[in-house]
Design an enzyme around this catalytic site. Sequence first.
Site, PDB file in Angstrom:
ATOM      1  N   HIS A 141     -14.331   9.921  18.021  1.00  0.00           N
ATOM      2  CA  HIS A 141     -15.096   9.230  19.072  1.00  0.00           C
ATOM      3  C   HIS A 141     -14.289   9.037  20.348  1.00  0.00           C
ATOM      4  O   HIS A 141     -14.862   8.770  21.405  1.00  0.00           O
ATOM      5  CB  HIS A 141     -15.644   7.902  18.553  1.00  0.00           C
ATOM      6  N   ASP A 171     -14.481  10.770  11.490  1.00  0.00           N
ATOM      7  CA  ASP A 171     -14.031  10.224  12.773  1.00  0.00           C
ATOM      8  C   ASP A 171     -12.599  10.647  13.081  1.00  0.00           C
ATOM      9  O   ASP A 171     -11.789   9.854  13.563  1.00  0.00           O
ATOM     10  CB  ASP A 171     -14.162   8.707  12.814  1.00  0.00           C
ATOM     11  N   SER A 248      -8.013   2.821  19.410  1.00  0.00           N
ATOM     12  CA  SER A 248      -8.633   3.855  18.579  1.00  0.00           C
ATOM     13  C   SER A 248      -7.817   5.142  18.595  1.00  0.00           C
ATOM     14  O   SER A 248      -7.452   5.644  19.655  1.00  0.00           O
ATOM     15  CB  SER A 248     -10.050   4.150  19.071  1.00  0.00           C
TER      16      SER A 248
END
Length: 419
Positions: A141, A171, A248
């Site tokens: 993402h 992911d 992230s």
Amino acid sequence: MKRAYERVLCALLALALVVGLPGCGIALEAPPADAAVSGSSAGEGDANVKETPAVPAVAPTTTLPPAAPLAGEPRPAAEGITDLGDLQAQLQAIYDTASPAVVNITTRIIQFDWFYQAVPQEGTGSGFLYDTEGHIVTNYHVIANADEISVAFADGNDYPATLIGQDPSSDLAVLRVDAPTLPTPLSLGDSDALRVGQFVVAIGNPFGLNLTMTFGIISSLGRVIETPNARFLSEAIQTDAPINPGNSGGPLLDTSGRVIGVNSQIISTSQSSAGIGFAVSSNTVRRVVPELIATGRFPHPWLGISMLTLTPERVRILKRAGASLDVDEGVLILDVQPRGPADAAGLRGGQRLVTIQRTRVPVDGDIIVGLDAEKVTSERDVMLYLDTKTHAGQEVTVTYLRDGEEMTATVRLEARPEE
């Protein structure tokens, strides 16, 4: 007179116990000068020092209990106490060793306004160096739909990055940079060996603040999180190490400096750390990343069906609409992909349609209740079992109900088609 005599006798006995009178058979050594005072701690002051109670009479054969370790001496391993000074030095060493391999990722997506003018939209995230060939692991993402990707290292050098592979279902994504010199890559730990309560460290770039380190513990293991393509990923690590937007893709490290997870998600009403963060486990990375480097994608095993989780409430609704169901739970096959794995094994999808609030729903298909030796009751159970315990090309035994009768079929899994 008698009481005065008793007081003198008690005083002499106490003196004998302290300095040791000849012939008593007791010789107590005075405590070392640096020994801690029982009932107080450094910095608390004299107010916490309690009066010493009267010393009871001790038989000559009494064995004294072992003394507590002196300051600076290691405690027995059974006590499980870690010296805080050592822990602090270890955390500093982790940062010094690992941070050069943690990168700041900047992405640009070119959009157009009402006048067809190009308007770049920037995003940021984190990643870490995976090997000596310049491969960098991050979250899918972080780089999804990016037109341009650049990577900045701790030494200030910035390089354009090429997308090598991506997998929305885990992911994870892999980039590659062509740099003249690279820091030492981070090594992967074994996430199956983790325990709740272990210390962990997160390094990343929250809110654009480069190379920020946070510290916490593993809060839980085996969490199931939803991935960007609305599928489910198990084996996720829950941590209270503060994770914020920009973290992230960065590494979650154990106290040996090994990557045990890739920081991915948080649960928060304020979109900032609330002490509930999740990381993709290192063993998921170990399974997926080599395939992304080799082929650009990960072949997730696929049954070739569309499904509906049955619950007692859903069963009641379907029955009212005219469906024939003899169970309260299971996974109803709505549709079977022609020439797919389930179709080849003889599994059957919906045989007719019923209407529920203007929606046509296929019913009377097979109901999956088990895969190999494991019971399944939901779509999530099916997807997690396939992703964690099987691979494309493997055969699985599907237990299902058809017209109330339990049956089995052997299905050879295929790689899920590109979405």
